[in-house]
Design a protein around this motif. Structure first.
Motif, short mmCIF file in Angstrom:
data_model
loop_
_atom_site.label_atom_id
_atom_site.label_comp_id
_atom_site.label_asym_id
_atom_site.label_seq_id
_atom_site.Cartn_x
_atom_site.Cartn_y
_atom_site.Cartn_z
N PRO A 47 12.43 40.36 64.32
CA PRO A 47 12.54 41.56 63.49
C PRO A 47 13.86 41.63 62.71
O PRO A 47 13.88 42.06 61.56
CB PRO A 47 12.46 42.71 64.48
CG PRO A 47 11.77 42.14 65.67
CD PRO A 47 12.17 40.70 65.71
N LEU A 48 14.93 41.15 63.33
CA LEU A 48 16.22 41.14 62.64
C LEU A 48 16.16 40.20 61.43
O LEU A 48 16.61 40.54 60.34
CB LEU A 48 17.33 40.70 63.61
CG LEU A 48 18.73 40.61 63.02
CD1 LEU A 48 19.20 41.99 62.56
CD2 LEU A 48 19.69 40.02 64.03
N GLY A 49 15.58 39.03 61.60
CA GLY A 49 15.43 38.09 60.48
C GLY A 49 14.55 38.65 59.38
O GLY A 49 14.85 38.51 58.20
N LEU A 50 13.46 39.32 59.75
CA LEU A 50 12.58 39.94 58.75
C LEU A 50 13.31 41.05 58.00
O LEU A 50 13.15 41.20 56.79
CB LEU A 50 11.33 40.50 59.41
CG LEU A 50 10.27 39.46 59.80
CD1 LEU A 50 9.15 40.12 60.59
CD2 LEU A 50 9.72 38.78 58.57
N TYR A 51 14.11 41.81 58.71
CA TYR A 51 14.87 42.89 58.08
C TYR A 51 15.85 42.32 57.05
O TYR A 51 15.96 42.81 55.93
CB TYR A 51 15.61 43.71 59.14
CG TYR A 51 16.55 44.72 58.54
CD1 TYR A 51 16.07 45.90 57.97
CD2 TYR A 51 17.93 44.49 58.51
CE1 TYR A 51 16.93 46.82 57.41
CE2 TYR A 51 18.79 45.40 57.94
CZ TYR A 51 18.29 46.57 57.39
OH TYR A 51 19.14 47.47 56.82
N VAL A 52 16.58 41.29 57.44
CA VAL A 52 17.56 40.67 56.53
C VAL A 52 16.84 40.09 55.32
O VAL A 52 17.25 40.25 54.18
CB VAL A 52 18.39 39.60 57.26
CG1 VAL A 52 19.21 38.77 56.29
CG2 VAL A 52 19.28 40.25 58.30
N TRP A 53 15.72 39.43 55.55
CA TRP A 53 14.96 38.81 54.45
C TRP A 53 14.42 39.88 53.50
O TRP A 53 14.51 39.74 52.29
CB TRP A 53 13.82 37.98 55.04
CG TRP A 53 12.91 37.42 54.00
CD1 TRP A 53 13.17 36.38 53.15
CD2 TRP A 53 11.59 37.88 53.70
NE1 TRP A 53 12.09 36.17 52.34
CE2 TRP A 53 11.10 37.07 52.65
CE3 TRP A 53 10.79 38.88 54.21
CZ2 TRP A 53 9.84 37.24 52.12
CZ3 TRP A 53 9.52 39.04 53.67
CH2 TRP A 53 9.07 38.23 52.64
N GLY A 63 13.96 36.10 73.00
CA GLY A 63 14.74 35.78 71.80
C GLY A 63 13.93 36.01 70.53
O GLY A 63 14.43 36.55 69.55
N MET A 64 12.66 35.63 70.55
CA MET A 64 11.80 35.85 69.38
C MET A 64 11.59 37.34 69.14
O MET A 64 11.59 37.79 68.00
CB MET A 64 10.47 35.13 69.55
CG MET A 64 10.61 33.63 69.39
SD MET A 64 9.12 32.66 69.68
CE MET A 64 7.82 33.60 69.01
N LEU A 65 11.42 38.10 70.23
CA LEU A 65 11.21 39.54 70.08
C LEU A 65 12.45 40.24 69.53
O LEU A 65 12.34 41.25 68.84
CB LEU A 65 10.81 40.15 71.42
CG LEU A 65 9.39 39.82 71.90
CD1 LEU A 65 9.18 40.36 73.31
CD2 LEU A 65 8.36 40.38 70.94
N VAL A 66 13.64 39.71 69.82
CA VAL A 66 14.87 40.33 69.34
C VAL A 66 15.22 39.85 67.93
O VAL A 66 15.51 40.65 67.04
CB VAL A 66 16.04 40.04 70.31
CG1 VAL A 66 17.38 40.45 69.70
CG2 VAL A 66 15.81 40.74 71.63
N PHE A 67 15.18 38.54 67.71
CA PHE A 67 15.68 37.99 66.46
C PHE A 67 14.65 37.93 65.33
O PHE A 67 15.03 37.93 64.16
CB PHE A 67 16.28 36.60 66.70
CG PHE A 67 17.54 36.66 67.50
CD1 PHE A 67 18.69 37.22 66.97
CD2 PHE A 67 17.58 36.18 68.80
CE1 PHE A 67 19.85 37.29 67.70
CE2 PHE A 67 18.74 36.25 69.54
CZ PHE A 67 19.88 36.81 69.01
#
Length: 150
Positions: free
Chosen positions: A26-32, A20-24
């Motif tokens: 990078p997604l959270g960093l991208y959105v931020w 979950g950390m490996l998937v979410f």
């Protein structure tokens, strides 16, 4: 359940959390990183506030013999602005070389874009035989402070 079954359940939970950390992450960093920051106010050239201000009247009050200037401010920047206007009072439209003219300030809060607000600025006591000239000596604007701001 034996000890080995609990051991595998612990490993399974750990692997699911890691996935979950490996998937979410990078997604959270991208959105931020792609999110827009606070909107920058539009760039307005220095001295532009003077263009928003107009003297509409210049008269001598018959009771107190003071000059009274009517000032209109038309907002042109997004949002609501507060204007600080300096009005100058002289005997003629042309300034005297080396002379000092009387000035007064007017604070006009709450000027919205496209709206026109009016204020009256009271100047000095004026001699009876002279006709005054009133003009804008300077103007500044900024955001109107909120009600809780001193």
């Amino acid at each position: 359940m034996g000890v080995s079954a609990l051991k595998w359940q612990g490993w399974l939970v750990g692997l699911v959390v890691l996935a979950g950390m490996l998937v979410f992450a990078p997604l959270g960093l991208y959105v931020w990183a792609s999110g827009e920051g606070p909107a920058e106010p539009p760039e307005v050239p220095p001295g532009a506030a003077v263009d928003d201000v107009r003297v509409t009247s210049c008269r001598v009050d018959p009771v107190g013999r003071r000059v009274v200037a009517g000032v209109d401010v038309t907002g042109r920047v997004p949002g609501v602005s507060a204007y600080l206007v300096t009005v100058e009072f002289r005997e003629s439209a042309e300034p005297e070389p080396g002379g000092r003219a009387a000035q007064a300030l007017a604070r006009i809060p709450g000027v919205a874009r496209g709206a026109t607000e009016h204020a009256e600025v009271v100047g000095p006591v004026w001699p009876a035989a002279k006709v005054p000239w009133c003009g804008v000596a300077g103007a500044e604007f900024g955001p109107t402070p909120s009600a809780g701001t001193p």
